[in-house]
Motif scaffolding. Structure first.
Motif, short mmCIF file in Angstrom:
data_model
loop_
_atom_site.label_atom_id
_atom_site.label_comp_id
_atom_site.label_asym_id
_atom_site.label_seq_id
_atom_site.Cartn_x
_atom_site.Cartn_y
_atom_site.Cartn_z
N PRO A 97 0.70 -1.17 0.11
CA PRO A 97 0.02 -0.13 -0.03
C PRO A 97 1.04 1.07 0.13
O PRO A 97 0.34 2.23 -0.69
N ALA A 100 2.18 1.79 -3.49
CA ALA A 100 1.21 2.01 -4.42
C ALA A 100 0.64 3.37 -4.28
O ALA A 100 0.10 4.10 -5.17
N ALA A 101 0.61 3.93 -2.89
CA ALA A 101 0.09 5.24 -2.70
C ALA A 101 1.11 6.41 -3.40
O ALA A 101 0.64 7.33 -3.68
N ILE A 148 -2.72 -1.53 -7.06
CA ILE A 148 -2.19 -2.63 -6.38
C ILE A 148 -3.24 -3.81 -6.26
O ILE A 148 -4.50 -3.71 -6.13
N LEU A 259 1.55 1.96 9.12
CA LEU A 259 0.91 2.66 7.66
C LEU A 259 0.39 3.96 8.24
O LEU A 259 0.20 4.89 7.54
N ALA A 304 -1.18 6.19 2.58
CA ALA A 304 -0.76 4.69 2.57
C ALA A 304 -2.00 3.87 3.26
O ALA A 304 -2.31 2.81 2.75
N GLN A 306 -5.04 4.68 3.47
CA GLN A 306 -6.28 4.56 2.34
C GLN A 306 -5.95 3.50 1.56
O GLN A 306 -7.12 2.93 0.82
N LYS A 307 -4.85 3.47 0.98
CA LYS A 307 -4.65 2.23 0.07
C LYS A 307 -4.68 0.98 0.42
O LYS A 307 -4.90 0.22 -0.50
N LEU A 308 -4.43 0.88 1.55
CA LEU A 308 -4.53 -0.61 2.15
C LEU A 308 -6.01 -0.94 1.96
O LEU A 308 -6.66 -1.86 1.70
N LEU A 311 -7.36 -1.52 -1.51
CA LEU A 311 -6.98 -2.86 -1.75
C LEU A 311 -7.89 -4.08 -1.38
O LEU A 311 -8.34 -4.80 -1.97
#
Ligand code: URA
Length: 435
Positions: A97, A100-101, A148, A259, A304, A306-308, A311
């Motif tokens: 994540p 990817a962020a 991701i 994160l 970061a 938020q990206k998790l 995903l």
């Protein structure tokens, strides 16, 4: 060509030709070479070794023994990361994540945990409903849309490795650098990424000595470069567990804290080192200082994390635990393990902690065994800390008081105490690779 001649050649310390290596791998996969001849060749390789050219040929033959994934449908540079495995190693949960962020495309294929080391696929199972068996189209679509995707390794990936690994396991031929490097790299290369960052662990929680870690790092990066990929290997310490938590839900909680911009210092540092390499190799940062600045910002501004969540949601999972870790699976029983003496912790043996966590239900001894997502150990003290008699060393979590008492003595033996504060251990021991 005859397999007996190939065995004799390697036994006599002669290099095998590309054709001979290809003959061996095709015969292994189509069943025409019996296990006893494969085992004999593995033992000859164990003693005589393979040079760099042979190792690349072996990797290439293994890689093409099954499905080779085509990720050309994903726009941009595709990055993957691999760790040789450790105790409390939750870096993939943070790194994916996080990078990817930053805009890097993360297409990750992961294995399940075996023995005292955990696997990323198991850790994501804490998010209910999350699909870790994405079909190829969904995998590619998610990387393009979300940036991701993480999925379990396809059963058709590198069948040669499945056969060879099973035989190495029962013939005493696991610890050979060319065999380890070709096993890991054939799977990574067949998974289709352009850029591979390798985390090579050394110390009690790994299968490497510092010397074998360096040779393995060199061999794996050489293979990648020969196959037209970019790769960097970082050699990192795994003498004590990484972070404090060992066990699936407990590790996810710690990864989420990291994160969010917090988390244990060692975990955060290793993630920043590996993520910097990922950004640099993918062309998103020119040097480590710039990379770190970008990464720290993503940790602090919430992107970061938020990206998790994105995903997990994209793969059908319930992401509420990302923002409220109290919703992660919780064990019914826990036990604080108290120190019987006072002194400095001179060592927390990672392997012993990994094995104790497995006894608590966090890991599996055989492929078929199920695991308890909530079980595990949270260290309260690590190497270099001072502990008073009666202070808590670790908290054990499991489904019953009986299971906990079964793992208590083993957990205690992982902690070694002394009167002198030990010298600080370096976390990053080396770096191999070129840009
Ligand atoms: N991991 C692998 O995939 N293969 C090995 O040989 C060792 C670790």
């Amino acid at each position: 060509m005859r397999m007996i001649d190939i065995i004799l050649k390697k036994r006599n310390d002669l290099p095998l030709s590309s054709e001979e290596i290809h003959f061996f791998i095709s015969g292994l996969v189509d069943g025409s070479i019996p296990d006893y001849q494969t085992s004999a060749l593995l033992m000859a390789i164990y003693f005589q070794g393979m040079d760099a050219r042979e190792t690349v040929d072996l990797t290439r033959a293994m890689m093409y023994s099954g499905e080779v994934i085509d990720l050309s449908g994903i726009e941009g540079v595709k990055v993957d990361k691999h760790s040789t495995g450790g105790v409390g190693d939750k870096t993939s949960l943070v790194l994916g994540p996080l990078v990817a962020a930053c805009g890097v495309k993360v297409a990750k294929m992961s294995g399940r945990g075996m023995g005292h080391t955990g696997g990323t696929v198991d850790k994501f199972a804490v998010f209910s409903g999350m699909n870790m068996e994405l079909n190829r189209e969904t995998f590619i679509e998610n990387v393009n849309r979300v940036g991701i995707a993480i999925t379990g390794q396809s059963a058709q990936l590198v069948p040669a490795d499945k056969k060879i690994y099973a035989l190495r396991d029962v013939t005493g031929t696991v610890e050979q650098v060319s065999l380890i490097a070709s096993s890991i790299m054939s799977k990574k290369l067949a998974s289709g990424a352009d850029v591979i960052v390798l985390d090579v662990k050394t110390g009690s929680g790994s299968f490497n000595t510092p010397e074998s870690a360096r040779l393995l790092a060199q061999s794996m990066t050489e293979i990648a470069i020969n196959m037209g990929k970019k790769a960097v290997a970082i050699i990192t310490d795994m003498d004590q567990p990484l972070g404090y938590a060992v066990g699936n839900a407990l590790e996810v909680k710690e990864a989420i804290e990291t994160l969010r911009g917090g988390g244990p210092e060692d975990l955060r540092e290793i993630c920043l080192v590996l993520a910097s390499e990922m950004l640099r190799l993918a062309g998103f940062a020119s040097d480590e200082i710039t990379a770190r600045k970008i990464l720290e910002e993503k940790l602090h501004n919430g992107e970061a994390l938020q990206k998790l969540a994105a995903l997990v949601i994209a793969q059908g999972g319930d992401a509420s635990a990302v923002f409220d870790t109290a919703q992660l699976p919780q064990a019914a029983f826990s036990l604080p393990l108290k120190s019987r003496e006072s002194g400095y912790i001179t060592r927390v043996n990672a392997r012993t902690i990994g094995e104790a966590a497995m006894q608590l239900g966090a890991g599996r001894k055989t492929k078929e065994e199920s695991i308890d997502l909530a079980a595990g150990i949270v260290l309260q003290k690590k190497t270099g800390d001072y502990v008073e008699a009666g202070e808590i060393l670790a908290i054990l979590h499991a489904a019953s008081a009986e299971i906990i008492s079964g793992a208590e003595a083993m957990t205690r033996t992982a902690f070694e105490l002394g009167t002198k504060k030990p010298e600080e251990q370096k976390l990053v021991l080396g770096r191999v690779g070129i840009y």
